[in-house]
Design an enzyme around this catalytic site. Structure first.
Site, PDB file in Angstrom:
ATOM      1  CD  GLU A 211       2.608  -8.645  -5.400  1.00 48.37           C
ATOM      2  OE1 GLU A 211       3.342  -9.415  -4.747  1.00 48.37           O
ATOM      3  OE2 GLU A 211       2.406  -7.464  -5.076  1.00 48.37           O
TER       4      GLU A 211
ATOM      5  CG  HIS B 215       5.697  -5.973  -4.717  1.00 46.64           C
ATOM      6  ND1 HIS B 215       4.445  -5.791  -4.171  1.00 46.64           N
ATOM      7  CD2 HIS B 215       6.422  -4.874  -4.400  1.00 46.64           C
ATOM      8  CE1 HIS B 215       4.398  -4.619  -3.565  1.00 46.64           C
ATOM      9  NE2 HIS B 215       5.581  -4.039  -3.679  1.00 46.64           N
TER      10      HIS B 215
ATOM     11  CE  LYS C 281     -13.641  -9.561 -20.485  1.00 46.84           C
ATOM     12  NZ  LYS C 281     -14.908  -8.834 -20.516  1.00 46.84           N
TER      13      LYS C 281
ATOM     14  CG  ASP D 223     -17.961  -9.989 -19.160  1.00 45.35           C
ATOM     15  OD1 ASP D 223     -17.058 -10.802 -19.410  1.00 45.35           O
ATOM     16  OD2 ASP D 223     -17.754  -8.803 -18.871  1.00 45.35           O
TER      17      ASP D 223
ATOM     18  CB  CYS E 266       5.474  -4.120   0.169  1.00 47.24           C
ATOM     19  SG  CYS E 266       6.318  -2.573  -0.121  1.00 47.24           S
ATOM     20  CE1 TYR E 267       1.276   1.132   5.424  1.00 49.88           C
ATOM     21  CE2 TYR E 267      -0.302  -0.662   5.585  1.00 49.88           C
ATOM     22  CZ  TYR E 267       0.134   0.584   5.981  1.00 49.88           C
ATOM     23  OH  TYR E 267      -0.570   1.270   6.939  1.00 49.88           O
TER      24      TYR E 267
ATOM     25  N   GLY F  18       0.849  -1.192   0.000  1.00 50.33           N
ATOM     26  CA  GLY F  18       0.000   0.000   0.000  1.00 50.33           C
ATOM     27  C   GLY F  18       0.875   1.229   0.000  1.00 50.33           C
TER      28      GLY F  18
END
Ligand code: XMP
Length: 516
Positions: free
Chosen positions: A174, A172, A372, A230, A85-86, A58
């Site tokens: 990710e 990170h 998605k 969708d 991180c944060y 964040g």
């Protein structure tokens, strides 16, 4: 919140740009993951019974009095927690460590050296590239914490509590730039949290189908089809769940791409055999749009006429109690740890094509838990053709916002043909899935040209093709010159009334993806 999986992990969102990415990475490892607000109570977490928690990064500083915090009782739940991180700084500070501004803000690649063997780094080489993005860092940890890894500039690149399953990463895992990020997250999910990795989209489809059957009982469901992926996936799912008790409405507003309505109609009548109501409303839309050039005015008119057409047709369908919609997870996340309230965050101008709440239906939103890419996979599993599943997103107001200036039948016909050439050539070159949106725009400009021996004064078409992950930011696609040349030649040769083609090389921001 849903109960779509036996085992799940929660991401507490402290305002990170990567919260969604963390959730997707977990799901890619077959662990169902949801994003929740950063201040979710420990009591609520206990009710949700996750196998572990991930505290996201964040933008705030933990030493700022107004910084977002978590309920301190979450550390007493006995659950494995990974702070990124944060999130790591928060864990360390909560247990008596110190966090301070780093001597230099660190963005980009660093090399992580593992200094203590542990589960989190199992299978990760002693030295590997990681992605950093931080201004603060942990400068001191309490006696309870042990360092696991360091970088040249960061003594605590990874830490672990000596007795509790609490972990922190300054980098990170990710993002793909962290070479072993997937392995590290996988270790947390499987070795530390003990997840088996049983989340499967196929199971999700079966579970959702039986949920829908139970909820709908003997009633009827209406589903709006737009031509996009969708709504097609929702309709396919419902067709399998309740078959003849599904009625679909397709409002053909005359603003769809070439052959788009026909393809969807074919699929849902021939293949899924649904009760499909096609509202041929081109005249109604184009009459209402006559003489209008202001983009927001166009959107408002299209939104209003759409609702009228839809509501009229829905009123003709007897005994319908439910309305199915293709709302996706990113639309509904209780997101933005820093924003007020858990309200759904839907981009306002993207609501055109939406329906008012006072339509008297109960909502069914079977895709609320999916991203998605998962919706696309599900579509393929349900037997939808690739052509529909991989179709680029298309704005609700359709070609009207790509026909800059007045929307007339003749201008729409020109635009539709030019657009079909763009899409066909990009598909043929194998770049369609790589680009996020590729289309033509008809400009309200004529330019001088020469064809044969005659001078022309004809329309200009702009080609727009963008690369984007989330459509919030985008770059223009660096398409090969040969491809651009083919597109240009074909449009000028094949589309009557066009003598010039230009390529849009603007990124978003500051430009937007659409021209209006
Ligand atoms: P912009 O042009 O704002 O577009 O960069 C971002 C994404 O949203 C789509 N878009 C719309 N979708 N109704 C919609 O349903 C609209 O009025 C609308 N305007 C833009 C656009 O195609 C892109 O994917």
């Amino acid at each position: 919140m849903s109960r779509v999986a036996d085992e799940k992990v929660l991401v507490l969102d402290f305002g990170s740009q990567y919260a969604q990415l963390i959730a997707r990475r977990a799901r890619q490892q077959q662990v169902y993951c949801e994003i929740v607000r950063h201040d979710i109570s420990a009591k609520r977490i206990r009710e949700l019974a996750p196998k572990g928690l991930i505290l996201s990064g964040g933008p705030a500083s933990v030493y700022d009095p107004s910084a977002p915090r978590c309920d301190p009782a979450i550390f007493q739940l006995g659950l494995p927690i990974l702070g990124i991180c944060y999130g790591m700084q928060l864990i360390c500070e909560a247990s008596g460590g110190r966090v301070a501004a780093a001597p230099a803000r660190e963005y980009g690649r660093a090399y992580c050296e593992v200094t203590a063997e542990n589960d989190l780094f199992a299978g990760v080489p002693p030295r590997s590239p990681v992605w950093m993005s931080h201004g603060d860092q942990v400068t001191e940890v309490s006696e309870d914490f042990v360092p696991l890894a360091k970088t040249d500039t960061c003594a605590f690149a990874a830490v672990k509590h000596a007795r509790l399953p609490l972990y922190g990463l300054q980098f990170h895992p990710e993002v793909t730039h962290t070479a072993y990020g997937e392995g590290i997250l996988g270790n947390f999910l499987k070795r530390v949290c003990g997840c088996a990795g049983t989340w499967r989209l196929g199971d999700f489809a079966q579970q959702t189908i039986s949920d829908v059957r139970r909820r709908v009982g003997d009633d009827r469901v209406i589903c709006g089809l737009s031509g996009g992926v969708d709504s097609a996936v929702v309709a396919a799912l419902l067709a399998q769940a309740i078959g003849p008790r599904l009625s679909c409405i397709l409002v053909d507003n005359g603003l769809l791409r070439k052959d788009e309505a026909a393809g969807v109609i074919r699929e849902f009548t021939d293949h899924f055999k649904t009760d499909l109501h096609v509202v041929r409303a081109e005249d109604r839309f184009l009459d209402a749009l006559a003489g209008v050039t202001n983009p927001q005015e166009k959107r408002k008119i299209i939104g209003r006429v759409f609702i009228e057409c839809f509501a009229d047709e829905a009123a003709r369908i007897e005994g319908a109690r439910f309305l199915a919609q293709g709302t996706l997870y990113p639309d509904v996340i209780e997101s933005g740890g820093l924003r007020d309230g858990p309200a759904a965050t839907i981009k306002l101008h993207h609501n055109v094509g939406g329906l008012p709440e006072d339509l008297d239906f109960e909502l069914i939103e079977p895709l609320r838990d999916l991203f998605k890419d998962e919706v696309r996979q599900l579509g393929l599993q349900l037997g939808l053709p690739e052509d529909i599943v991989w179709r680029h997103p298309f704005p609700g107001p359709g070609l009207a916002v790509r026909c800059v200036g007045e929307v007339t039948r003749a201008r729409l016909a020109t635009l539709r043909e030019a657009d079909a050439v763009v899409v066909e050539e990009i598909k043929r070159s194998g770049l369609y899935r790589q680009t996020a949106q590729s289309f033509a725009v008809l400009l309200p400009v004529q330019s001088v040209g020469v064809m044969g021996d005659a001078r022309t004064y004809d329309d200009v078409v702009a080609v727009r093709s963008i690369d984007s992950e989330d459509f919030m930011t985008a770059d223009w696609s660096h398409l090969p010159y040969e491809l651009l040349a083919r597109i240009s030649t074909r449009i000028i040769n094949e589309v009557q009334g066009v003598n010039r083609v230009v390529y849009d090389i603007s990124s978003k921001p500051p430009a937007t993806i659409e021209w209006e």
